[in-house]
Scaffold this motif. Structure first.
Motif, mmCIF file in Angstrom:
data_model
loop_
_atom_site.group_PDB
_atom_site.id
_atom_site.type_symbol
_atom_site.label_atom_id
_atom_site.label_comp_id
_atom_site.label_asym_id
_atom_site.label_seq_id
_atom_site.Cartn_x
_atom_site.Cartn_y
_atom_site.Cartn_z
ATOM 1 N N SER A 1 0.830 -1.204 0.000
ATOM 2 C CA SER A 1 0.000 0.000 0.000
ATOM 3 C C SER A 1 0.868 1.258 0.000
ATOM 4 C CB SER A 1 -0.921 0.005 1.225
ATOM 5 O OG SER A 1 -1.927 -0.968 1.115
ATOM 6 N N TRP B 1 1.892 6.555 -6.864
ATOM 7 C CA TRP B 1 0.812 7.408 -7.358
ATOM 8 C C TRP B 1 1.208 8.875 -7.280
ATOM 9 C CZ3 TRP B 1 -2.026 11.081 -4.568
ATOM 10 C CH2 TRP B 1 -3.139 11.606 -5.210
ATOM 11 N N GLY C 1 -12.637 3.426 -2.431
ATOM 12 C CA GLY C 1 -12.199 2.191 -3.072
ATOM 13 C C GLY C 1 -11.098 1.512 -2.284
ATOM 14 N N GLY C 2 -10.403 0.576 -2.942
ATOM 15 C CA GLY C 2 -9.382 -0.216 -2.269
ATOM 16 C C GLY C 2 -8.055 0.511 -2.180
ATOM 17 N N PHE D 1 -5.272 -0.754 -2.622
ATOM 18 C CA PHE D 1 -4.410 -1.213 -3.712
ATOM 19 C C PHE D 1 -4.899 -0.639 -5.046
ATOM 20 C CE2 PHE D 1 -2.957 -5.501 -1.658
ATOM 21 C CZ PHE D 1 -2.295 -4.774 -0.673
ATOM 22 N N SER D 2 -6.199 -0.782 -5.300
ATOM 23 C CA SER D 2 -6.752 -0.382 -6.598
ATOM 24 C C SER D 2 -6.813 1.137 -6.755
ATOM 25 C CB SER D 2 -8.149 -0.977 -6.775
ATOM 26 O OG SER D 2 -9.020 -0.556 -5.722
ATOM 27 N N ASN D 3 -6.955 1.870 -5.651
ATOM 28 C CA ASN D 3 -6.999 3.342 -5.696
ATOM 29 C C ASN D 3 -6.088 3.879 -4.591
ATOM 30 O OD1 ASN D 3 -7.735 5.907 -6.496
ATOM 31 N ND2 ASN D 3 -9.610 5.949 -5.271
ATOM 32 N N ASP E 1 -8.145 -9.357 -0.291
ATOM 33 C CA ASP E 1 -6.758 -9.484 0.141
ATOM 34 C C ASP E 1 -6.658 -8.909 1.553
ATOM 35 O OD1 ASP E 1 -3.992 -9.125 0.630
ATOM 36 O OD2 ASP E 1 -3.574 -8.976 -1.511
ATOM 37 N N GLU F 1 -5.341 -5.439 2.140
ATOM 38 C CA GLU F 1 -6.013 -4.280 1.542
ATOM 39 C C GLU F 1 -7.265 -3.914 2.321
ATOM 40 O OE1 GLU F 1 -7.510 -2.718 -2.869
ATOM 41 O OE2 GLU F 1 -7.457 -4.871 -2.425
#
Length: 808
Positions: A415, A422, A445-446, A448-450, A513, A516
């Motif tokens: 993370s 990012w 959101g997640g 990891f994904s965001n 996960d 996350e």
């Protein structure tokens, strides 16, 4: 008379004429510019300020000629205006051929103003120091009596004054015998001593309140919405010069009031401008200060500059961009002559380290020094800004402020890495800062994904999250207002909890996960006030209460935070950028913006903020302006007139290179590689994503621990441990041996010792050795049979030099 004598006489006459011209009065200002008197007890004081041609100001209030248009409407008592009858008239002030008229309006001249506990009694407690932390405002009070600190809880204070020990604290039958009154005038023992005289207005106010039954306010009185201090600035010449300050309050019902006798006056610099309780400032030593006035929850300030008499100063020509004009204007006010510009070699090294965190290479040095064009420095900045290292440095700086690091059972290394990546991607792609902040604060959101959703995982406490947002993105420390109104700024407990309410509905849940987490808007949840348990509606800090219907509170806040309506975001961001390149902010510390910590150059900070907005938060353009300015390009050598200045940018400050950049510079100069967790061999220290990842070198040289959002975490102060590590650790000799540069230069490149020494200097210091250095060092090399060892010793000495460790 000889020709030379005539010339000298002419020059003397010319200088005398110039002195007369500079001392000539060019205007007068009267403050306040209008007067509104309401009821028989109202009054208004005035100050008259004359300004000379050389910008020095003089308080001429007592020397001016005063008159009123209609003496039936107002009476003039010295420089104080008192009501006589309802109506409108004018107050006229004349001085040195100048004339100024002030409109005056009187209403309810025959009415008596009732005493209000909140509007009249509470200010007496504040002015007398009763509710300060060292007196009854302490957490446990003093001598059995407690008041809320700086009056944050007037309703509770009323109960404590009138209900506790009522038979002793107040005596409605014989008000003069009230303990409240007797202790204040010192007629009975009082730990705080005598606070005021029996014939004072303060005693009269308390007595009238007691005589009318010590009543609670029948209805909520109009709030004081703002206060103003007059004059707004002053330039005093010579020790002992005086300037009277007055304060005017503006209330929610449209009325105004002279609150000079109720305001608390403070100064930011007693050494230059001490100020009395009555608002009289007296010039002392050369320097500057902000004279501040505090009333209710408001604090305002006035800039005061003190100059010595008969100062030998000649105004220099101001060249450069808008930054230089504003810096030059402030230096002129202070009568400070700036240092000259640095050399090309100094500039090349300074700007390369500041923009990329690296040293210029030998090739870059040769190219820059060979360039004879007038705009070579600007072209250099443009080249540096396009390098990926620029994005890496600013990603690291933001990562420090956002506390990006892994935490057991909360934030995984993945993370932290994704969050840092990012940031770096956004900055490298030129995404405007305001857009980046909006995406971060409204993220769902997640983790990891965001990745920006990690902002809400690194800090989960609602109140702390609000504090962090205020400090990181607006430079405002609201922590004090959690338990009481801020002692040195306008923020109240209501402001604190209303702002925190924007983050009350942040939800968190597990993802598939286990490392996350999912961040989402719960659409439910509130923040309650600490004192009375009220549910606090979200309200912008220093702004209005927004319409939140059907919207995520955080998105509404993010839109306001980055909008022109919020005066703090652009100011804070511009100030942090400036601090990076100068080592000191226009406001310093950079994350402590408040009235009592004013900008050293308000006009400069306002211009930088306006430019950032004009550039649509493309901060590369602002960096270009800064690095192209003469202010940034100045030499580090002070002169006689500016050597005591540390905050007006008269000369460049010598700054120790921050930990990560310093390690990278050592590795670059020795051509060695470092290995950090999660990164390939040869990665730079500024690329470290996880704040938990560190080395002995980085920790010793002050790498931020990322435990708080405070900018002070990254330290650049020299220490004994740093010196010992450079002398004895593997950061220097170990890397010199590992890189094998000296042996390569001698054996493979067939360079002479003289040439090797020049390589070392250019590589590390961005300059060639002086003739004196050459002579002395070559003598050392000649005496040593092992030329390689002698040159490596020189390499080691250069890396340990102050010139290498500091950016100059």
């Amino acid at each position: 008379m000889t020709a030379s004598g005539m010339i000298a006489l002419a020059m003397t006459v010319g200088m005398a004429a110039l002195a007369v011209a500079e001392s000539e009065i060019v205007k007068i200002d009267v403050y306040p510019e209008s007067a509104e008197l309401l009821t028989s007890r109202d009054q208004q004081n005035f100050v008259v300020r004359a300004t000379r041609a050389d910008d020095v100001t003089i308080d001429v209030t007592s020397e001016a000629k005063w008159s009123v248009g209609d003496e039936k409407i107002v009476k003039l008592q010295g420089t104080t205006l008192l009501p006589a009858a309802d109506g409108e008239t004018k107050l006229t002030i004349e001085y040195s051929g100048f004339k100024s008229e002030v409109p005056v309006k009187v209403e309810q001249a025959g009415a008596e103003r009732a005493v209000s506990f909140k509007q009249d009694v509470m200010p007496v407690f504040m002015r007398s120091g009763c509710n300060t932390g060292s007196c009854h405002g302490a957490a446990r009070g003093k001598d059995g009596f407690r008041l809320s600190l700086f009056g944050f809880d007037p309703n509770g204070d009323y109960d404590r004054v009138t209900r506790e020990l009522a038979a002793r604290r107040i005596n409605l039958a014989v008000p003069e015998a009230s303990l409240l009154m007797e202790k204040a005038i010192g007629s009975v023992p009082h730990t705080g001593g005598k606070l005021f005289d029996q014939d004072s207005e303060y005693y009269s106010t308390l007595l009238r309140w007691l005589e009318t039954g010590a009543q609670r306010d029948a209805s909520e009185p109009p709030l004081c919405e703002k206060i103003e201090i007059y004059p707004p600035k002053a330039v005093l010449e010579g020790e002992g010069a005086k300037q009277q300050f007055i304060v005017k309050g503006f209330y929610a019902d449209g009325t105004t009031r002279d609150i000079t006798d109720l305001a608390v006056f403070l100064t930011s610099n007693d050494n230059s401008v001490p100020v009395g309780k009555d608002g009289m400032a007296v010039a002392a030593n050369r320097g500057e200060a902000f004279v501040m006035a505090r009333f209710d929850t408001h604090t305002v300030g006035s800039q005061v500059i003190v100059l010595p008499k008969d100062l030998n100063y000649e105004k220099p020509a101001i060249e450069g961009n808008y930054i230089d004009k504003l810096v030059g204007a402030k230096l002129h006010k202070l009568r400070i002559t700036p240092s000259g510009l640095c050399t090309d070699e100094e500039y090349l090294r300074r700007v390369t380290i500041d923009i990329t965190g690296q040293l210029p290479s030998e090739e870059e040095y040769a190219e820059f020094m060979a360039d004879q064009s007038a705009d070579k420095r600007v072209k250099l900045v443009d080249r540096l800004l396009e390098r990926k290292e620029f994005a890496e440095i600013w990603a690291m700086k933001w990562a420090q402020l956002l506390m990006i690091k892994s935490e057991n059972n909360r934030v995984s290394y993945k993370s932290a890495f994704l969050y840092n990546s990012w940031l770096q991607e956004k900055i490298a792609n030129g995404v405007p800062l305001d857009e980046m902040v909006r995406e971060m604060l409204g993220a769902t959101g997640g983790t990891f994904s965001n990745p920006p959703t990690n902002f809400y995982e690194i800090e989960r406490d609602t109140l702390k999250t609000a504090e962090n947002v205020a400090q990181v993105f607006m430079g405002i420390r609201t922590q004090c207002a959690q338990c009481h109104n801020h002692p040195f700024d306008r923020w109240t407990m209501d402001d604190y909890y209303s702002f925190a309410a924007f983050f009350a509905q942040v939800g968190r849940k597990n993802a598939e996960d286990e490392r996350e987490r999912i961040i989402y808007d719960r659409r439910g949840g509130d923040v309650r006030h600490l004192v009375d348990n009220r549910v606090m509606a979200p309200k912008f800090l220093g702004g209005e209460q927004p319409d939140l219907k059907g919207r995520d509170r955080r998105e509404v806040l993010a839109d306001w935070l980055t909008s022109p309506e919020n005066p703090f975001f652009a100011t804070n961001t511009a100030n942090r950028i400036w601090d990076h390149f100068f080592g000191v902010g226009v406001i310093d510390p950079v994350d402590d913006i408040r009235v009592s910590n004013p900008a050293s150059n308000p006009e400069l900070l306002e211009a930088l903020s306006a430019k950032l907005i004009e550039y649509k938060y493309d901060f590369k353009k602002l960096v270009r302006d800064i690095c192209a300015s003469h202010a940034y390009q100045r030499s580090t050598l002070p002169n006689e007139l500016n050597k005591t200045d540390t905050k007006n940018f008269a000369y460049s400050q010598v700054r120790r290179i921050p930990a990560e950049q310093l390690l990278d510079c050592i590795s670059q100069s020795t051509e060695t590689k470092d290995k950090f967790k999660g990164l390939p061999l040869g990665a730079r220290a500024v690329q470290i994503a996880d704040g938990k990842t560190s080395t002995y070198f980085l920790t010793t040289f002050g790498r931020a621990e990322r435990a708080t959002v405070c900018a002070c975490e990254a330290k650049t102060s020299p220490t004994l441990s740093q010196a010992l590590h450079m002398l004895n650790g593997d950061a220097t000799q170990g890397k010199i041996s590992q890189g094998k540069l000296v042996s390569t230069w001698l054996k493979e490149d067939k360079l002479t010792p003289d040439q090797v020494m020049e390589q070392i200097y250019v590589r590390c210091l961005s300059r060639k050795p002086t003739e004196e250095e050459k002579t002395r060092l070559l003598a050392v090399i000649d005496q040593d049979e092992n030329k390689q060892q002698a040159l490596e010793d020189i390499f080691w000495a250069v890396l340990n030099s102050r010139e290498f460790l500091f950016n100059h």
